[in-house]
Design a protein around this motif. Structure first.
Motif, PDB file in Angstrom:
ATOM      1  N   GLU A 279     -18.594 -27.397 -32.339  1.00 42.71           N
ATOM      2  CA  GLU A 279     -19.805 -27.620 -31.547  1.00 42.71           C
ATOM      3  C   GLU A 279     -19.468 -28.229 -30.189  1.00 42.71           C
ATOM      4  O   GLU A 279     -20.075 -27.870 -29.171  1.00 42.71           O
ATOM      5  CB  GLU A 279     -20.796 -28.513 -32.301  1.00 42.71           C
ATOM      6  CG  GLU A 279     -22.097 -28.717 -31.541  1.00 42.71           C
ATOM      7  CD  GLU A 279     -23.165 -29.430 -32.342  1.00 42.71           C
ATOM      8  OE1 GLU A 279     -23.922 -30.238 -31.755  1.00 42.71           O
ATOM      9  OE2 GLU A 279     -23.258 -29.169 -33.562  1.00 42.71           O
ATOM     10  N   TRP A 282     -18.532 -25.496 -27.689  1.00 43.54           N
ATOM     11  CA  TRP A 282     -19.613 -24.677 -27.155  1.00 43.54           C
ATOM     12  C   TRP A 282     -20.638 -25.485 -26.383  1.00 43.54           C
ATOM     13  O   TRP A 282     -21.286 -24.958 -25.462  1.00 43.54           O
ATOM     14  CB  TRP A 282     -20.239 -23.835 -28.267  1.00 43.54           C
ATOM     15  CG  TRP A 282     -19.246 -22.806 -28.690  1.00 43.54           C
ATOM     16  CD1 TRP A 282     -18.449 -22.810 -29.803  1.00 43.54           C
ATOM     17  CD2 TRP A 282     -18.848 -21.658 -27.927  1.00 43.54           C
ATOM     18  NE1 TRP A 282     -17.597 -21.736 -29.787  1.00 43.54           N
ATOM     19  CE2 TRP A 282     -17.821 -21.011 -28.646  1.00 43.54           C
ATOM     20  CE3 TRP A 282     -19.259 -21.125 -26.714  1.00 43.54           C
ATOM     21  CZ2 TRP A 282     -17.206 -19.847 -28.188  1.00 43.54           C
ATOM     22  CZ3 TRP A 282     -18.650 -19.968 -26.252  1.00 43.54           C
ATOM     23  CH2 TRP A 282     -17.643 -19.344 -26.986  1.00 43.54           C
ATOM     24  N   TYR A 285     -18.995 -25.668 -23.000  1.00 39.95           N
ATOM     25  CA  TYR A 285     -19.139 -24.387 -22.323  1.00 39.95           C
ATOM     26  C   TYR A 285     -20.520 -24.269 -21.687  1.00 39.95           C
ATOM     27  O   TYR A 285     -20.648 -23.922 -20.500  1.00 39.95           O
ATOM     28  CB  TYR A 285     -18.901 -23.258 -23.322  1.00 39.95           C
ATOM     29  CG  TYR A 285     -19.318 -21.898 -22.814  1.00 39.95           C
ATOM     30  CD1 TYR A 285     -18.531 -21.205 -21.898  1.00 39.95           C
ATOM     31  CD2 TYR A 285     -20.504 -21.304 -23.263  1.00 39.95           C
ATOM     32  CE1 TYR A 285     -18.917 -19.955 -21.427  1.00 39.95           C
ATOM     33  CE2 TYR A 285     -20.885 -20.057 -22.804  1.00 39.95           C
ATOM     34  CZ  TYR A 285     -20.097 -19.387 -21.881  1.00 39.95           C
ATOM     35  OH  TYR A 285     -20.488 -18.158 -21.424  1.00 39.95           O
ATOM     36  N   ASN A 286     -21.568 -24.537 -22.444  1.00 42.51           N
ATOM     37  CA  ASN A 286     -22.930 -24.426 -21.908  1.00 42.51           C
ATOM     38  C   ASN A 286     -23.232 -25.505 -20.877  1.00 42.51           C
ATOM     39  O   ASN A 286     -24.078 -25.300 -19.997  1.00 42.51           O
ATOM     40  CB  ASN A 286     -23.947 -24.474 -23.048  1.00 42.51           C
ATOM     41  CG  ASN A 286     -23.966 -23.198 -23.867  1.00 42.51           C
ATOM     42  OD1 ASN A 286     -24.577 -22.205 -23.490  1.00 42.51           O
ATOM     43  ND2 ASN A 286     -23.275 -23.212 -25.001  1.00 42.51           N
ATOM     44  N   THR A 354     -22.526 -20.699 -34.851  1.00 40.59           N
ATOM     45  CA  THR A 354     -22.400 -19.282 -34.515  1.00 40.59           C
ATOM     46  C   THR A 354     -23.649 -18.475 -34.831  1.00 40.59           C
ATOM     47  O   THR A 354     -24.056 -17.620 -34.040  1.00 40.59           O
ATOM     48  CB  THR A 354     -21.198 -18.681 -35.278  1.00 40.59           C
ATOM     49  OG1 THR A 354     -20.008 -19.392 -34.912  1.00 40.59           O
ATOM     50  CG2 THR A 354     -21.021 -17.210 -34.955  1.00 40.59           C
ATOM     51  N   LYS A 382     -23.699 -19.764 -29.954  1.00 36.23           N
ATOM     52  CA  LYS A 382     -22.706 -20.248 -28.989  1.00 36.23           C
ATOM     53  C   LYS A 382     -23.274 -20.317 -27.580  1.00 36.23           C
ATOM     54  O   LYS A 382     -22.699 -20.985 -26.720  1.00 36.23           O
ATOM     55  CB  LYS A 382     -21.479 -19.331 -29.018  1.00 36.23           C
ATOM     56  CG  LYS A 382     -20.705 -19.387 -30.331  1.00 36.23           C
ATOM     57  CD  LYS A 382     -19.557 -18.394 -30.381  1.00 36.23           C
ATOM     58  CE  LYS A 382     -18.748 -18.556 -31.668  1.00 36.23           C
ATOM     59  NZ  LYS A 382     -17.651 -17.584 -31.776  1.00 36.23           N
ATOM     60  N   TYR A 383     -24.386 -19.606 -27.367  1.00 35.12           N
ATOM     61  CA  TYR A 383     -24.991 -19.540 -26.038  1.00 35.12           C
ATOM     62  C   TYR A 383     -26.401 -20.118 -26.135  1.00 35.12           C
ATOM     63  O   TYR A 383     -27.279 -19.525 -26.774  1.00 35.12           O
ATOM     64  CB  TYR A 383     -25.028 -18.084 -25.554  1.00 35.12           C
ATOM     65  CG  TYR A 383     -23.699 -17.373 -25.719  1.00 35.12           C
ATOM     66  CD1 TYR A 383     -22.673 -17.546 -24.799  1.00 35.12           C
ATOM     67  CD2 TYR A 383     -23.466 -16.528 -26.814  1.00 35.12           C
ATOM     68  CE1 TYR A 383     -21.451 -16.899 -24.959  1.00 35.12           C
ATOM     69  CE2 TYR A 383     -22.254 -15.879 -26.974  1.00 35.12           C
ATOM     70  CZ  TYR A 383     -21.249 -16.074 -26.045  1.00 35.12           C
ATOM     71  OH  TYR A 383     -20.045 -15.447 -26.203  1.00 35.12           O
ATOM     72  N   GLU A 476     -18.299 -13.350 -29.367  1.00 35.24           N
ATOM     73  CA  GLU A 476     -17.494 -13.384 -28.145  1.00 35.24           C
ATOM     74  C   GLU A 476     -17.008 -11.999 -27.744  1.00 35.24           C
ATOM     75  O   GLU A 476     -16.304 -11.838 -26.749  1.00 35.24           O
ATOM     76  CB  GLU A 476     -16.325 -14.350 -28.330  1.00 35.24           C
ATOM     77  CG  GLU A 476     -16.799 -15.776 -28.574  1.00 35.24           C
ATOM     78  CD  GLU A 476     -15.675 -16.746 -28.876  1.00 35.24           C
ATOM     79  OE1 GLU A 476     -14.759 -16.878 -28.036  1.00 35.24           O
ATOM     80  OE2 GLU A 476     -15.716 -17.360 -29.973  1.00 35.24           O
TER      81      GLU A 476
END
Length: 594
Positions: A279, A282, A285-286, A354, A382-383, A476
């Motif tokens: 977690e 991700w 990443y965000n 996920t 993830k997004y 991904e």
């Protein structure tokens, strides 16, 4: 900093490209410009930054390639249709035609990839001719960066179209129209180029330039070289058959040895590592954390007003709400296959990051709640707009980068190559490291050590790596190329259909998946608390919960995974679009039965 593609780079690149627009042999103006630009680090950096501009063009990576390439697989599919006949669906279901209305335009990603390659070729020529690009120098780094960016464009061309024209010098009159080259020739050139780049480019955080994952670093160069080595030696569709390369230089022994050595070099460098939790990876990443030295090795950089990673793949948001102002029905264009959630071990921390079973419903006074979706339409967790620090206001783009490679892939490539070259014992430490992150320390004895130690043959270890790849990389869009090089594409797609029919009937491995979910809202009146997602959770949890049927998975949707009129193993690549065939002066044709 989200200001990634600089106006300065656009100006410099426009100057360079304009010098070649007429494809003239006269070098007077071009040589004068290049001699100044590529002997001056600041100007040269502007030109190299310009290589990245085609990533963000409207019908390039931003709006056509990243949203579509990589679907459908045994873990991911296009969410928005049960049809196999419309042009959107056909991009994913192995029945794509050259006149596809999403792709058949002169500014499509095919053209943009070659635009990026031409920019790189000009930079590489200029730096070699005028820059004295040595290891440890600014101009040396820029040459390594240009070589690597060119390899990125070619890597994506090769995995998408197979054999393509090889252009490693700026265009002139004689090379304006080129036929396709054997991909083996291109793979060998890229592997050689990346070997050179690895000598020129510093490790993550070794210099100011490599402190950001938006700039090229040695760990990524070596990782990309490993990925290409495995692809070059793997199975793939050639015009005559699905097979490995016949070129002895690209043998499994040679390429796996190269890939293992490069992966081991990255691991031993200590310059990258797994994030402590899945977690955390991700969320960072965000949150647009682009600091190098963590798990992300390189990202395609988009400015705040370009890029569609969340726009396309995020957990669906029905309207503008408290988490974004990006427009209606954003995210959710693709998602995990319905059984993927149930294939995870329930204690695997990657599962709930996920696979997301809910979307954000219609906003009331700007506030939206999570609401359950459908068994046949999961979302990639993830997004997430809700994990961003920045509030997106663009109506067409979100500005989130594409994470092109991360350290987990290095570990899995190390495991795969070590298994092939030395056996399962040599592969075990790399697989264990990945699973240690996935499971709570209290479970390591069983879920990590006992599980991996029981993989005592090469086939057993290989099959476990294929499964681990699924659990690690769902969403991904890395799976399609992996399945192709493993010669498992058709096999795994058929398995996926069979699994979905079993899930539909609650049979086979899915006999204990509940058909009813129960939900209530948490104290924030936004987040769902769900009972019934785990196997055997069938007891009504009480009056505080509302029941929700979880059984809508139709035959039509299942069979839409790939077209019944095609064989995925004979449609591993997209066709070259008709507009480029028509404009090739007869030099380009489609193979593979198109």
């Amino acid at each position: 900093m989200k200001n990634k593609i600089f106006v300065f780079a656009i100006i410099i690149s426009s100057i360079l490209i304009s010098c070649n627009d007429d494809y003239l042999e006269s070098q007077t103006l071009s040589t004068l410009d290049e001699s100044v630009i590529f002997s001056t680090p600041g100007l040269a950096q502007g030109a190299v930054d310009g290589i990245k501009i085609p990533f963000g063009e409207t019908n390039s990576y931003r709006g056509r390639y990243l949203p579509w390439y990589g679907l459908n697989t045994d873990i991911e599919w296009y969410n928005s249709s049960e049809s196999t006949s419309n042009d959107n669906a056909s991009l994913c279901n192995y029945n794509t035609l050259p006149n596809n209305n999403q792709m058949n335009t002169s500014n499509n990603v095919w053209a943009m990839m070659y635009s990026g390659i031409e920019r790189a070729n000009i930079c590489i020529r200029g730096l070699r001719t005028y820059g004295d690009p040595t290891a440890g120098s600014e101009l040396g780094y820029l040459l390594g960066e240009a070589l690597t960016l060119r390899a990125v464009y070619y890597a994506d061309l090769l995995k998408t179209w197979g054999d393509v024209p090889a252009r490693f010098e700026p265009i002139n009159n004689e090379t304006l129209y080129l036929p396709k080259s054997n991909r083996d020739v291109i793979y060998k050139q890229l592997i050689q180029d990346l070997g050179e780049a690895a000598e020129l480019v510093p490790w993550p955080n070794e210099t100011a330039a490599t402190s950001s994952v938006e700039r090229i670093n040695k760990a990524f160069v070596k990782g990309l070289r490993s990925r290409l080595a495995l692809a070059a030696s793997g199975y793939q569709q050639y015009p005559d058959a699905v097979r490995r390369s016949n070129d002895p230089e690209l043998s499994v022994q040679n390429m796996y040895t190269l890939a293992f050595n490069e992966c081991n070099s990255i691991i031993q460098s200590g310059t990258a590592h797994l994030e402590p939790t899945f977690e955390t990876l991700w969320r960072k990443y965000n949150e647009e954390n682009i600091t190098a030295g963590g798990e992300s090795l390189w990202e395609i950089p988009f400015s705040a007003g370009r890029g569609r990673m969340l726009f396309t793949f995020a957990v669906r948001h029905t309207n503008n709400d408290q988490h974004h102002n990006n427009g209606n029905n954003r995210g959710g264009a693709a998602g995990p296959l319905p059984f993927v959630f149930y294939d995870y071990d329930e204690s695997d921390s990657r599962r709930d990051v996920t696979c997301v079973p809910y979307l954000y419903g219609a906003a009331v006074n700007g506030f939206a709640k999570q609401q359950l979706g459908a068994l046949n339409k999961w979302y990639f967790g993830k997004y997430r707009y809700e994990w961003m620090n920045r509030f997106v206001t663009s109506t067409n783009d979100d500005g989130i980068n594409k994470m092109y490679m991360r350290y987990a892939e290095i570990l899995l490539m190390a495991a795969e190559t070590a298994n092939e070259l030395q056996g399962p014992g040599a592969a075990a430490p790399y697989l264990k490291e990945l699973r240690m992150r996935a499971f709570d320390p209290s479970l390591h004895a069983t879920k990590v050590d006992s599980y991996v130690d029981a993989l005592n043959s090469k086939p057993a270890m290989f099959n476990a790596i294929v499964e681990e790849h699924k659990y690690e990389f769902t969403g991904e869009m890395e799976r399609k190329q992996a399945l192709i090089r493993w010669n498992l594409l058709g096999t795994k797609l058929n398995e996926a259909k069979a699994k979905m029919f079993d899930l539909q009937q609650r049979a086979g491995d899915y006999f204990d998946v509940p058909t009813t979910l129960y939900y209530r809202y948490a104290a924030d009146n936004e987040s769902l608390i769900i009972y019934g997602l785990n196997r055997n959770e069938t007891t009504d949890p009480g009056p505080d919960y509302t029941p929700f049927q979880w059984d809508n998975l139709s035959d039509t949707k299942i069979t839409a995974l790939y077209s019944t009129t095609s064989n995925p193993d004979n449609r591993q690549f997209w066709p070259i679009w008709q507009v480029f065939l028509d404009g090739s002066n007869g030099t380009l044709v489609n193979d593979y039965g198109y």
